[in-house]
Design an enzyme around this catalytic site. Sequence first.
Site, PDB file in Angstrom:
ATOM      1  N   CYS A 185     -21.097  30.235   7.366  1.00  0.00           N
ATOM      2  CA  CYS A 185     -20.517  31.584   7.407  1.00  0.00           C
ATOM      3  C   CYS A 185     -22.002  32.669   7.224  1.00  0.00           C
ATOM      4  O   CYS A 185     -21.468  33.956   7.154  1.00  0.00           O
ATOM      5  CB  CYS A 185     -19.666  31.855   6.398  1.00  0.00           C
ATOM      6  N   ASP A 186     -22.925  32.033   6.941  1.00  0.00           N
ATOM      7  CA  ASP A 186     -24.064  32.910   6.956  1.00  0.00           C
ATOM      8  C   ASP A 186     -24.652  33.457   7.981  1.00  0.00           C
ATOM      9  O   ASP A 186     -24.816  32.948   9.214  1.00  0.00           O
ATOM     10  CB  ASP A 186     -25.243  32.157   6.198  1.00  0.00           C
TER      11      ASP A 186
END
Length: 406
Positions: free
Chosen positions: A336-337
Amino acid sequence: MERFNTAVDAALALRPDQPIYCFRPTVLKQDAEAFKAMFPGKTAYAVKTNGEPFVLDTLARAGIDCFDVASPAEFAAVKAAAPKAEMLYMHPIKAQSDIRLALETYRIRTLSLDHEDEVAKILRIVRALDIDPATITLFVRIATKGHAAYELSKKFGAAPGHAVELLQRIHRIGFKCGLCFHVGSQIEEPETYERALASADWIRSRAGVPIVELDVGGGFPAVYGHDPRRKAPEMPSLPELMGQVKHDIVDWGFDDLPLVAEPGRVIVARCISLIVRVLLKKGRRLYINDGIWASLSDSWTGKITLPARFIPDPARKTRAGNPDKIVPFKVCGATCDSVDILSRPFWLPETVDTGDWIEIGHIGAYSLSLRTHFNGFYPDTVIEVNTPFDDGAEPEGFASIETMAD
Ligand SMILES: Cc1ncc(COP(=O)(O)O)c(C=O)c1O
């Protein structure tokens, strides 16, 4: 390990949603044996490059009996795969407890350093364990200059004058003296070994102490892909480079010394490819199930171009675009980065879409060893594949080093 003839067969049979490493033991064996046959000394495989048990076992079976190790976990991995193998502890800066473990439990007798305080640490433990210093070889690591995907002398290595003092100091204590360097990983200039040898010669002549071994480190380049729209970078083949290194060793008068090399990527790069899946296509973006926190960090930080083969999902019946047109796709990793966006594109047929697979070749070095558990994604499925990545049709794509605008 499940076994398939090709990675394409595996992708179509398993329809994997998780990344899969495709291991080719025969390729690893061939590359290890080829290096060993070419190098005129001891081949110490650098475990950091890929220390998986299946890699170390295959190397041991291929006759590799010496390993460059840097930590307790690497000592244990080598011991498990090759109990009789020699280990060289070539990390120049070590924890005191790790030095003790190396000397006492693993009976390692070869270590490297680039500072007098490291000599003091080692000596303290040698005295505490009542070991005769004459049974230990300390390699002084010297800094070198050159171009490589990774410059390693920014962090380690004594300057020539300092190396002279270190050699004299360790000789006075009674240790055996060696000289070592690492010209940088994936060298980009064939002359880089010669420059390091010239410096080693200067240091040897000024130090005036017996040198028992010379370790030329790693750096031997692996074969990767290149952007076919550009001129291929000019680098000699491994046999040509080795011919030049052997010649330089004679020229600088080191041919009467036992030699060591610590190859990593040149031995292990070709034997593994990686099947990744396109989780979503959004215009010219592909969201895949791997990324910089898993298998793809080395190729990005090292600006390495990897060959890529498109494996279309036969279940997709309609596709937009021209299958013969190779275009750049921005690639977003699994986490999700938002840092996990590859800064360089994958060039693939325009028709690639959600659900398809991509086989990324020559990714055996610094992939499994650098993956993290970040966000709960940790690729860990390995299968065995018989056919080398380079056999059959040319890969139609590549993961390029060229940056791409959004
Ligand atoms: C001390 C040492 N030896 C050997 C290697 C392996 O280098 P390569 O993969 O370039 O052969 C490395 C890589 O960082 C290293 O630090």
